[in-house]
Design an enzyme around this catalytic site. Structure first.
Site, mmCIF file in Angstrom:
data_model
loop_
_atom_site.group_PDB
_atom_site.id
_atom_site.type_symbol
_atom_site.label_atom_id
_atom_site.label_comp_id
_atom_site.label_asym_id
_atom_site.label_seq_id
_atom_site.Cartn_x
_atom_site.Cartn_y
_atom_site.Cartn_z
ATOM 1 N N ASP A 115 -33.885 23.954 7.757
ATOM 2 C CA ASP A 115 -32.722 23.301 7.156
ATOM 3 C C ASP A 115 -32.773 21.785 7.212
ATOM 4 O O ASP A 115 -31.967 21.115 6.590
ATOM 5 C CB ASP A 115 -31.434 23.773 7.850
ATOM 6 C CG ASP A 115 -31.314 23.243 9.274
ATOM 7 O OD1 ASP A 115 -32.368 23.081 9.932
ATOM 8 O OD2 ASP A 115 -30.182 22.995 9.718
ATOM 9 N N ASP A 147 -37.509 27.690 11.808
ATOM 10 C CA ASP A 147 -36.913 26.615 12.587
ATOM 11 C C ASP A 147 -35.815 27.210 13.461
ATOM 12 O O ASP A 147 -35.349 28.332 13.222
ATOM 13 C CB ASP A 147 -36.338 25.565 11.623
ATOM 14 C CG ASP A 147 -35.604 24.463 12.340
ATOM 15 O OD1 ASP A 147 -36.131 23.940 13.323
ATOM 16 O OD2 ASP A 147 -34.482 24.131 11.917
ATOM 17 N N ASP A 189 -38.200 19.764 8.258
ATOM 18 C CA ASP A 189 -38.770 21.042 7.810
ATOM 19 C C ASP A 189 -39.335 20.958 6.396
ATOM 20 O O ASP A 189 -40.041 21.877 5.954
ATOM 21 C CB ASP A 189 -37.697 22.142 7.842
ATOM 22 C CG ASP A 189 -37.136 22.359 9.234
ATOM 23 O OD1 ASP A 189 -37.933 22.384 10.180
ATOM 24 O OD2 ASP A 189 -35.901 22.502 9.371
#
Length: 877
Positions: free
Chosen positions: A616, A319, A620
Site C-alpha cells: 500500500d 507488505d 512498495d
C-alpha cells in the site's frame, strides 16, 4: 555513516545554506536561479508509448500472426464471411489489450500526486505559500501537524513526529529534530507530520528526492503473464504443426490426381479449421467475466491478464503495515500488578470491550485498569474524530500510539472529556527521544495535583522515577520484555498525587507509583489469517516483506502462520551486506528498503516462481511493478501503489486476494477446456481429410463445408466455454508449475482421444452412408459438426445444472444452423450439401449425442491430473 560520508554531507549542506538562514530563507532571485538550475520539484514522467506501437505489440503474438495469415488466405480464396469473423476476433482482442495497457502504465505519474500541492517557505525574510513544484534546494520550509513534506530536507528548528510508513513500512511514527544523527534529522518528501512543527532546509527535490529514487526503480513495461507465455509457446507449436499437416493433405490430394486449385483451397480451409481462432475471444471473455466478478467483490482489475496471473501464483509476497495489518496502532494488552487484560475491537472506533479472565470488565469492575488507562488518557495529546462525509470510519488526530490509548480507555468505559474537565492540565514536560517519556500535571478537584507519566519501560522503570519496591519494578521489567518479544511496543504508565505545587517542575518525574504496562501493536486485519490459510491450502507460499522492526515482523508472521517461531527473519542490512544467503529460503524480511523489496521479488522470480506482491505504500511501488502481479490497497493505499498495481482492492480486504486466485484458476481452467474442445475438433477434421481417401472417399469434405463447421463450433459455443463456472475443488490443488505447457498435465492425450473418437464416428457414418447409397458427404458434414457440439456440452464444469446458460443456447443455435445447412436451398448451394431424409437426420443427431456421453465418461475415467505440488523452493510448506 562513516567519517568521509559525514564530511561530504556537511559540505553539501553548507553549500545549500549559503545565502539562506532559518530566519530569512532564500531571496526570491536566488530561488528563481536555483529553480532554473535544479528544475521543478516534480517527478519526471515516463514518455508515453504511442498507440500504434501498442497495436503492433498486440499483433506480434504468434497466435494472432497465425490468424492474420489465415485471414489473408481466406480472402484469397474468396471466403469473405470467414475472413470477416477472423478479423473481427483480431480487432476485438487488440482493442481490449491496448485499452488495458493505456490504463495500466501510469505508475510514475502518480508519484507527483504524493507531493504537497503547496508549501510554506521563508523567502526574503517573509513566510509565503508557493506551489510545491517551485520548492528548490536551500529553501526553508515550514511544516506543521497534518502537512505533507514537499521535499527531502534536514530539520533546522523545533521537533516533529512524522509518519513514514508509506516510505519505510515502519508502523510507529518517527521523531524528527535537529542533530547530527542523519536518520533523526532528515525528512523525506511525501511523509506526513502527525505532531509538532518546525523548519526544514530542503536538500533534494524532484528526481533527486526519496520519491524520485523510487520512481527510477519503476521503469519498464510489465512483462508477459504466465498464460501469455504459455499461449505464445502454444501458438508457435500450433502454427508449425498446422502448416505441416496441411502440406501433407495437399500432397496426398495431388498424388491422387485431385485438381491443384481444389486441393490448395482445401489445404487452406483445413489450416483455418485447425487454428482455434476463437481462442483470443475466449481468453478475453473469460478475463472480462473474471474482472466483472472481481469488481463485485470490490477489486478493480487494471490489466485483464492479471486476473489469470493470480491463478498461476506460487508465491505471495505481502507488505505488513496497512496490508496484512490495519495500518493503525491498537492497545491490545494491559498489565497491572493484579493481572493481565486484553482490549478487543477494531480500528479507532471506541466500541469494544476489555476482557480479563475471559469476562468483559468495565472501569467499575477493575479499578486498577481504570487507573492505568485514565492516566494514559490524561498524559495524551491525540484526539479521535468520529465518522464524517470525508471519512467513513473513526480516525485519529496526532500520534497514533496516543490515539490507541484513548481507544482502550473508551472501551473500558472511560470518558476523555470528563477526565479533562475533572483534571485540567496545568503543565507539561513533552516527549523527546532522549528522555523517551512524557509527563503532564493536572489539578485535582480538591486542589491538589496529579502527575501523569508514560514512556518507554527503560525510561520509566527506574529508581529515579519510581518509588515502588525493587522487586515490583523487576517484575514489571520482565513483563515488558516478554511483551516486546511478542512484537508489542510497550509503554509504562505511572502517576503521583501531591497536595499542592510545593515542588519545582524537575521533581515531578520522581516518587511516582507504577500503574502498569500497555502493549501496543498494529493488529492484523480480521481477514488476514483466513486469507493466508486459504493460500497455503492452495499450495501458495506466503512471505512477509516489511520495513518494520524484526520483532514486530516476526510477531505478525507468527500470528498469521506465515512463519513459525523458529523460522529465520532476515533484515535489509543482511541483504545489503550479502550475508542473508538464499533469499528464497526465508519467509520473513524486516527493515527492508524499496530496492531490497525489489531484490526479494526478483530472487523468487529467478527461482522459477510466479510472484504476487501486495502492498500500500510508496516503498512498495517498485516491487508491485516488478512482480508478476501487483495487488494494492485501494482505500488506505497511496496513489503510487494503486497505479503500479495490476489489481486494486477497493475495500482493502485481503480476503479478496484468495477470491482473485480462485477466479484466476477458473479462467485458466476454461482456456484449457476450450482448447480440449477446439483442438479435438480440429484434429478430427484433419484426420477425416487424411484418412477418408483411404476408405474410398476422394475428398471427404469440401473447403466451404470445413469452414462452415469451423465457424459454428469455434464461434459462439467455443466462446461460451470461457464463461463456465469455477470448479468447487479448485482451491484444494497447488498452482500449476510455471514451466508447464497450457496443454500439459494430460491434456494432449485427451485431445487426441476425443479427436480420434469424433473422427471414427464421422468416418463410420460416411462409409455406411456410401455403402447404402445415401448422400455420404452431407451425412459426414452433419455428423462431424454435431458431434463436436456434443463434446462442447460434455465439457461443462457443472453438467446437469443451469450454470452458464449461454453455452446451452449457443449449442442449440449452432445445431439448428448445422441442420439448416442441409435443408435451406441457399445454404445448400453455398456449401454443396444435399437434403437428408428425417430418419438420416435422426441418426446423425443420435450419433452426435455420443460426443457428449464419451466426453463425460472420459472426464470421470481420466480426470485432469492435478498439478504437481510446488517447486523445489516451496516444498515442505
Amino acid at each position: 555513516m562513516n567519517r568521509r560520508e559525514g564530511s561530504r554531507r556537511s559540505a553539501a549542506k553548507s553549500d545549500l545554506l549559503r545565502g539562506t538562514t532559518p530566519a530569512t530563507g532564500l531571496s526570491s532571485d536566488e530561488a528563481a536561479r536555483r529553480l532554473e538550475f535544479h528544475g521543478p520539484n516534480e517527478i519526471p514522467a515516463e514518455p508515453r508509448t504511442p498507440v500504434w506501437r501498442r497495436v503492433l505489440q498486440q499483433l506480434r503474438d504468434p497466435l494472432i500472426l497465425v490468424l492474420l495469415v489465415a485471414a489473408a488466405l481466406t480472402i484469397a480464396t474468396g471466403d469473405l464471411s470467414d475472413a470477416a469473423v477472423i478479423l473481427f476476433v483480431i480487432t476485438v482482442n487488440t482493442v481490449v489489450g491496448v485499452v488495458q495497457e493505456v490504463r495500466a502504465e501510469q505508475a510514475v505519474m502518480a508519484l507527483s500526486a504524493m507531493s504537497a500541492p503547496a508549501a510554506r517557505v521563508v523567502r526574503d525574510g517573509e513566510e509565503r505559500s508557493v506551489a510545491a513544484a517551485e520548492v528548490v534546494p536551500g529553501d526553508v520550509v515550514l511544516v506543521a501537524e497534518g502537512d505533507i513534506v514537499p521535499a527531502d530536507g534536514d530539520v533546522l528548528v523545533a521537533a516533529s513526529l512524522l509518519d513514514e510508513s508509506s516510505l519505510t513500512g515502519e508502523s510507529v511514527p518517527v521523531e524528527k529534530a535537529p542533530g547530527s544523527d542523519e536518520a533523526r534529522g532528515a525528512v523525506s518528501a511525501g511523509t506526513v507530520v502527525v505532531r509538532g512543527r518546525g523548519r526544514v532546509v530542503v536538500t533534494a527535490t524532484g528526481a533527486d528526492s526519496a520519491l524520485g529514487r523510487i520512481a527510477s526503480l519503476m521503469g519498464g513495461a510489465p512483462g508477459l503473464t504466465p498464460l501469455q507465455h504459455r499461449l505464445v509457446r502454444f501458438g508457435r507449436t500450433l502454427a508449425a504443426v498446422t502448416v505441416a499437416l496441411c502440406a501433407v493433405v495437399l500432397a496426398l490430394g495431388l498424388v491422387r490426381g485431385q485438381p491443384v486449385e481444389l486441393m490448395i483451397v482445401a489445404a487452406i480451409s483445413l489450416a483455418v479449421a485447425a487454428v482455434p481462432e476463437s481462442l483470443p475471444a475466449v481468453v478475453t471473455l473469460a478475463l472480462a467475466l473474471g474482472a466483472r466478478r472481481m469488481a463485485d467483490r470490490h477489486a478493480i482489475v487494471r490489466r485483464l491478464p492479471a486476473v489469470e496471473t493470480l491463478g498461476s501464483v506460487t508465491v505471495i509476497a505481502t507488505d505488513k503495515t496497512g496490508t496484512l495489518t490495519e495500518g493503525r496502532m491498537a492497545a491490545e494488552q494491559l498489565w497491572t500488578s493484579l493481572g493481565e487484560a486484553s482490549v478487543v475491537g477494531t480500528g479507532y472506533e471506541p466500541e469494544g470491550r476489555v476482557v480479563r479472565d475471559g469476562e468483559a470488565v468495565t472501569a467499575g469492575d477493575a479499578p486498577d485498569l481504570a487507573a492505568l488507562l485514565s492516566v494514559a488518557m490524561l498524559c495524551n495529546d491525540a484526539a479521535l474524530e468520529p465518522p464524517s462525509h470525508h471519512s467513513p470510519e473513526w480516525s485519529a488526530l496526532g500520534d497514533p500510539t496516543e490515539a490507541a490509548l484513548l481507544v482502550a480507555g473508551a472501551r473500558l468505559g472511560l470518558d476523555r472529556a470528563a477526565l479533562d474537565s475533572e483534571l485540567p492540565r496545568l503543565e507539561e514536560i513533552p516527549f523527546d527521544s532522549s528522555r523517551k517519556r512524557m509527563t503532564t500535571v493536572h489539578r485535582r478537584p480538591d486542589g491538589g495535583l496529579r502527575v501523569a507519566c508514560k514512556g518507554a519501560p527503560e525510561s520509566v522503570l527506574r529508581p529515579q522515577i519510581l518509588a515502588d519496591r525493587p522487586e515490583a519494578v523487576a517484575r514489571a521489567a520482565a513483563q515488558a520484555e516478554a511483551l516486546a518479544r511478542r512484537g508489542y511496543r510497550v509503554l509504562a504508565v505511572a502517576s503521583a498525587d501531591h497536595e499542592g505545587r510545593a515542588q519545582p517542575p524537575p521533581t515531578w518525574e520522581s516518587g511516582l507509583s507504577l500503574l502498569g504496562l500497555v502493549g501496543i501493536l498494529d493488529p492484523p486485519r480480521s481477514a488476514s489469517e483466513p486469507t493466508i490459510t486459504a493460500c497455503k491450502r492452495a499450495g501458495i507460499v506466503p512471505v512477509l516483506i516489511t520495513g518494520d522492526h524484526p520483532l514486530t515482523a516476526r510477531a505478525v508472521a507468527g500470528r498469521l502462520s506465515i512463519a513459525t517461531r523458529d523460522d529465520e527473519v532476515t533484515t535489509g542490512d543482511r541483504i545489503r551486506t550479502g550475508t542473508a544467503g538464499d533469499l528464497t529460503d526465508v519467509r520473513v524480511y524486516a527493515r527492508t528498503t524499496p530496492e531490497q523489496k525489489l531484490d526479494i521479488v526478483q530472487a523468487w522470480r529467478g527461482a522459477g516462481h510466479v510472484v504476487a506482491m501486495t502492498g500500500d505504500g510508496v516503498n512498495d511501488g517498485p516491487a508491485l511493478r516488478q512482480a508478476d502481479i501487483g495487488v494494492a490497497m485501494g482505500r488506505r493505499g497511496t496513489e503510487v501503489a494503486r497505479q503500479a498495481a495490476d489489481l486494486v482492492l477497493a475495500d482493502d480486504n485481503p480476503a479478496t486476494v484468495a477470491a482473485a486466485v480462485e477466479e484466476g484458476r477458473r479462467v485458466y481452467a476454461n482456456v484449457r477446456r476450450f482448447l480440449l474442445y477446439a483442438l479435438a475438433g480440429g484434429t478430427a477434421e484433419i484426420l477425416v481429410m487424411l484418412l477418408g481417401p483411404f476408405l474410398g472417399m476422394p475428398l471427404p469434405l469440401l473447403p466451404a463445408q470445413i469452414l462452415w463447421i469451423n465457424l459454428l463450433t469455434h464461434g459462439l459455443p467455443g466462446v461460451a466455454l470461457g464463461a463456465e463456472p469455477v470448479d468447487p475443488d479448485t482451491m484444494r490443488h497447488p498452482p500449476r508449475p510455471p514451466e508447464e505447457s497450457v496443454l500439459g498435465a494430460g491434456l494432449w492425450p485427451r485431445i487426441l482421444f476425443m479427436g480420434a473418437f469424433v473422427t471414427t464416428v464421422t468416418l463410420v457414418v460416411g462409409v455406411w452412408a456410401r455403402e447404402t447409397g445415401r448422400p455420404w458427404q452431407s451425412m459426414m458434414f452433419l455428423v462431424l459438426g454435431a458431434t463436436q457440439l456434443g463434446v462442447a456440452l460434455g465439457s461443462r464444469a457443472r453438467p446437469g445444472t443451469l450454470a452458464n446458460p449461454f453455452l446451452l443456447v449457443a449449442v442449440g443455435v449452432a445445431l439448428s444452423l448445422q441442420a439448416a445447412a442441409v435443408y435451406l436451398p441457399l445454404l445448400r448451394d453455398l456449401l454443396g450439401t444435399e437434403p437428408l431424409p428425417l430418419t438420416d437426420l435422426a441418426i446423425a443427431c443420435v450419433l452426435s449425442g455420443l460426443g457428449h456421453v464419451v466426453m463425460r465418461l472420459q472426464a470421470r475415467l481420466r480426470p485432469e491430473r492435478p498439478p504437481r505440488a510446488g517447486l523445489p523452493a516451496a516444498q515442505g510448506l
